[in-house]
Scaffold this motif. Sequence first.
Motif, mmCIF file in Angstrom:
data_model
loop_
_atom_site.group_PDB
_atom_site.id
_atom_site.type_symbol
_atom_site.label_atom_id
_atom_site.label_comp_id
_atom_site.label_asym_id
_atom_site.label_seq_id
_atom_site.Cartn_x
_atom_site.Cartn_y
_atom_site.Cartn_z
ATOM 1 N N UNK A 1 21.661 53.990 52.754
ATOM 2 C CA UNK A 1 21.360 52.572 52.537
ATOM 3 C C UNK A 1 21.784 52.064 51.164
ATOM 4 N N UNK B 1 23.707 45.665 51.391
ATOM 5 C CA UNK B 1 24.254 45.876 52.726
ATOM 6 C C UNK B 1 23.229 45.472 53.784
ATOM 7 N N UNK B 2 23.694 44.794 54.800
ATOM 8 C CA UNK B 2 22.831 44.469 55.935
ATOM 9 C C UNK B 2 22.895 45.655 56.887
ATOM 10 N N UNK B 3 21.759 46.272 57.106
ATOM 11 C CA UNK B 3 21.725 47.506 57.906
ATOM 12 C C UNK B 3 21.009 47.256 59.227
ATOM 13 N N UNK B 4 21.770 47.268 60.307
ATOM 14 C CA UNK B 4 21.192 47.121 61.645
ATOM 15 C C UNK B 4 21.247 48.428 62.427
ATOM 16 N N UNK B 5 21.600 49.515 61.759
ATOM 17 C CA UNK B 5 21.752 50.786 62.492
ATOM 18 C C UNK B 5 20.413 51.261 63.050
ATOM 19 N N UNK B 6 19.318 50.866 62.396
ATOM 20 C CA UNK B 6 18.000 51.267 62.893
ATOM 21 C C UNK B 6 17.711 50.700 64.269
ATOM 22 N N UNK B 7 18.185 49.488 64.511
ATOM 23 C CA UNK B 7 17.991 48.882 65.834
ATOM 24 C C UNK B 7 18.798 49.640 66.881
ATOM 25 N N UNK B 8 20.004 50.037 66.505
ATOM 26 C CA UNK B 8 20.843 50.786 67.455
ATOM 27 C C UNK B 8 20.212 52.145 67.737
ATOM 28 N N UNK C 1 17.018 52.788 67.594
ATOM 29 C CA UNK C 1 15.849 52.529 68.445
ATOM 30 C C UNK C 1 16.268 52.390 69.902
ATOM 31 N N UNK C 2 17.335 51.656 70.128
ATOM 32 C CA UNK C 2 17.835 51.478 71.493
ATOM 33 C C UNK C 2 18.300 52.812 72.069
ATOM 34 N N UNK D 1 28.374 56.260 61.670
ATOM 35 C CA UNK D 1 28.315 55.087 60.793
ATOM 36 C C UNK D 1 27.547 55.413 59.513
#
Lengths: 263, 134
Positions: free
Chosen positions: B84, B88-95, B97-98, B121
């Motif tokens: 992290x 940086x905008x980090x959306x990997x946590x959502x991916x 989770x999915x 990533x």
Amino acid sequence: MTAIGSAGASVNRPFDPGIANAGRVGCVFDHNPLRPDDVKSTLTPVQQGEALREAAKTKDTPSTATDFAIPKTPANAPSQIRFSPDVQKVFDAQWNASFPGGKSLEQGATLTFEKKTNTVGVQNVGGLGSTSGSFSPDTTLKDPKKDALLGVFHTHPYDKTEGGHTGVSLSGGDAAYMINGKQNVIVAQSGTQQFMFMRTAKTPASVDFAKVDAANNKRIGDLMAKGDDFATASRTAARETAVKYNLAYYEGANGVLNRISPK
Amino acid sequence: MAFLTAFHQNKLAILGVAPVILSSCAANSSGVPLPVVAAKGSTMDLKMVRQHVDAASVANDQRRFADSIAQSRAAIKAMGDTYRSANQIDDTGMKLTLAEAEAAKGNMETAAAMLLRVAKVRAELVQLKEPAAR
């Protein structure tokens, strides 16, 4: 990060036209024609700002920098935000560029406003780089004397191998980035749907990035375990995150976003 | 697995991952398996991450989705939050989770692909933060 507001203002400060947050950390936006100081009225500064905000708005008029000013509370945030067709074109183009070779790749840009006209615009399309799950905004303004920073726009793409989801809302990471980056808003587009967090005077000055992100993701996981689809779960979690951190939360499409939280 | 050092085997055991021969470091020019030498420091940690990612990728290609998932999870766990950056905008946590939700539903192929993507990533983001670790 870039300077916002009055001359000599330091960097990393949220844009604050002084309507609702006198004395609060943040820059006074001295180019605001709707500044309470310019209006002869018995209304309080907060009332003046809100009245002027509403009065300046017609149905199809794009929102100006004034609409993105930090409201006192989430309930004081504008009920609707409209991006101009030109800005929306950039959003759509960024979404359409989010699947090179069929693989998801986040895209984005920096949201700015022109100090002289209050017009909201977009700069630094593509930012400093991205991956399928992250975007690095470039918040260095092209002309800091002319423009100021509002926040960041980015996409939430999920390609076929990831389920092809659309309508996926803002993440806890998005909220934390905006809060810690002292920005006013963060916007995401997923398919045709758009989402936005707006900070308020009640929003904490900083948050624990990992904690915010983890809590939001846990909530999504819990909702999915109960049967919600991913996109629906993401929207519920985003709304709850907004409540938790005193953010205003918006959903919409085609550049028109309505405040969902608080109702 | 005799070519693995005791240290490395222990590392894998801590991560709950069965050791595998990795495509990127499995053999030298003579075709003899090379030992994976673990050492202290972020560079070596990143090497371990890369090994997990490579193993996940191989397993995914071979449609051994459970193995791929295990390797990707190990890589993600090893990295923790080190990938992290504040800017940086980090959306990997959502991916992530999915992906885990898909795994819970038994959609192993989707889960494996998504976990591998997240692991790749995040490893890439670690490298961006620590160019010396390349």
